[in-house]
Design a protein around this motif. Structure first.
Motif, short mmCIF file in Angstrom:
data_model
loop_
_atom_site.label_atom_id
_atom_site.label_comp_id
_atom_site.label_asym_id
_atom_site.label_seq_id
_atom_site.Cartn_x
_atom_site.Cartn_y
_atom_site.Cartn_z
N ILE A 190 7.04 70.96 18.69
CA ILE A 190 6.90 69.79 17.83
C ILE A 190 5.47 69.74 17.30
CG2 ILE A 190 7.02 67.27 17.73
CD1 ILE A 190 9.09 67.39 19.96
N THR A 191 5.31 69.51 16.01
CA THR A 191 3.97 69.42 15.42
C THR A 191 3.37 68.05 15.70
OG1 THR A 191 4.71 68.55 13.31
CG2 THR A 191 4.69 70.95 13.53
N ALA A 192 2.08 67.91 15.42
CA ALA A 192 1.39 66.62 15.62
C ALA A 192 2.00 65.52 14.76
CB ALA A 192 -0.09 66.78 15.31
N SER A 193 2.59 65.89 13.62
CA SER A 193 3.21 64.89 12.76
C SER A 193 4.66 64.62 13.12
CB SER A 193 3.11 65.32 11.29
OG SER A 193 3.79 66.55 11.11
N GLY A 194 5.18 65.28 14.18
CA GLY A 194 6.54 65.01 14.65
C GLY A 194 7.62 65.87 14.05
N VAL A 195 7.25 66.99 13.46
CA VAL A 195 8.25 67.89 12.88
C VAL A 195 8.73 68.87 13.95
CG1 VAL A 195 8.68 69.67 11.13
CG2 VAL A 195 7.20 67.71 10.60
N VAL A 196 10.04 68.94 14.14
CA VAL A 196 10.63 69.88 15.10
C VAL A 196 10.71 71.25 14.44
CG1 VAL A 196 12.67 70.42 16.48
CG2 VAL A 196 11.92 68.05 16.24
#
Length: 162
Positions: free
Chosen positions: A37-43
Motif C-alpha cells: 500500500i502506498t502512502a496515499s492509500g493505493v493498493v
C-alpha cells in the motif's frame, strides 16, 4: 478503503517497505496474504481470493497468526492446536514482487494468544499457561526469551573524555 471483505481474517500487521510503501500482512483460510500500500492509500497488488497476494500456506488445520514486526522481519505462529503453536520468523521481500525471502523455524512452542516484543539482540514473549491463579484472578504469565534471528550489532560505547 477495503482491502479484503472476507470474513474470519486475522489481525493485520504492517511492515515498512522501500519507496514509502507499507506491506500489510494477514491470514485467512490457512494462507498468509500480503498487500503493498502506498502512502496515499493505493493498493499496488492485484487481489487474489478477495485481496492480497498469497505468500505462505499453513501445513496444519489452523490459520497462520502474524504476531509482531521487528526490524524488517515478521514473527508469526503456525498453530498446532487452538491454543499452542510453533514460532517462526520471516523476511518478506516487496520488490519486484511480494514473496517470502527468508523463513526461520525458531523451534519454540508457544501458547496463544502471544504478546511479543524484541530488542536488537533478543526476542521476548509473554504467554499464559496452566490453571487460573486464585490470588491473581487470572492465568499465570510467563516470560520467554530467545536470541533474535536477525541480531543487529550493538553500537559501541563511547568513553567519556575528561
Amino acid at each position: 478503503m477495503v482491502v479484503t471483505d472476507a470474513r474470519y481474517t486475522t489481525a493485520a500487521v504492517s511492515l515498512p517497505a522501500p519507496r514509502g510503501h507499507s506491506v500489510v500482512v494477514y491470514s485467512r483460510d490457512r494462507s498468509m496474504f500480503a498487500v503493498r500500500i502506498t502512502a496515499s492509500g493505493v493498493v499496488l497488488d492485484p487481489p487474489e481470493l478477495n485481496g492480497g497476494v498469497s505468500i505462505l500456506k499453513s501445513k496444519t488445520d489452523y490459520e497462520l497468526q502474524p504476531v509482531a514486526v521487528v526490524s524488517d522481519g515478521l514473527y508469526f505462529v503456525e498453530p498446532d492446536t487452538p491454543t499452542t503453536g510453533r514460532l517462526y520468523w520471516t523476511r518478506i521481500a516487496s520488490q519486484p514482487a511480494l514473496r517470502v525471502e527468508t523463513i526461520i523455524n525458531l523451534h519454540e512452542t508457544v501458547s496463544l494468544p502471544l504478546t511479543l516484543t524484541a530488542s536488537a539482540r533478543n526476542t521476548y514473549f509473554l504467554y499464559s499457561r496452566g490453571e487460573d491463579d486464585e490470588t491473581l484472578m487470572a492465568p499465570r504469565l510467563f516470560l520467554g526469551t530467545l536470541a533474535a534471528p536477525d541480531a543487529q550489532p550493538s553500537p559501541g560505547r563511547k568513553r567519556a573524555v575528561r
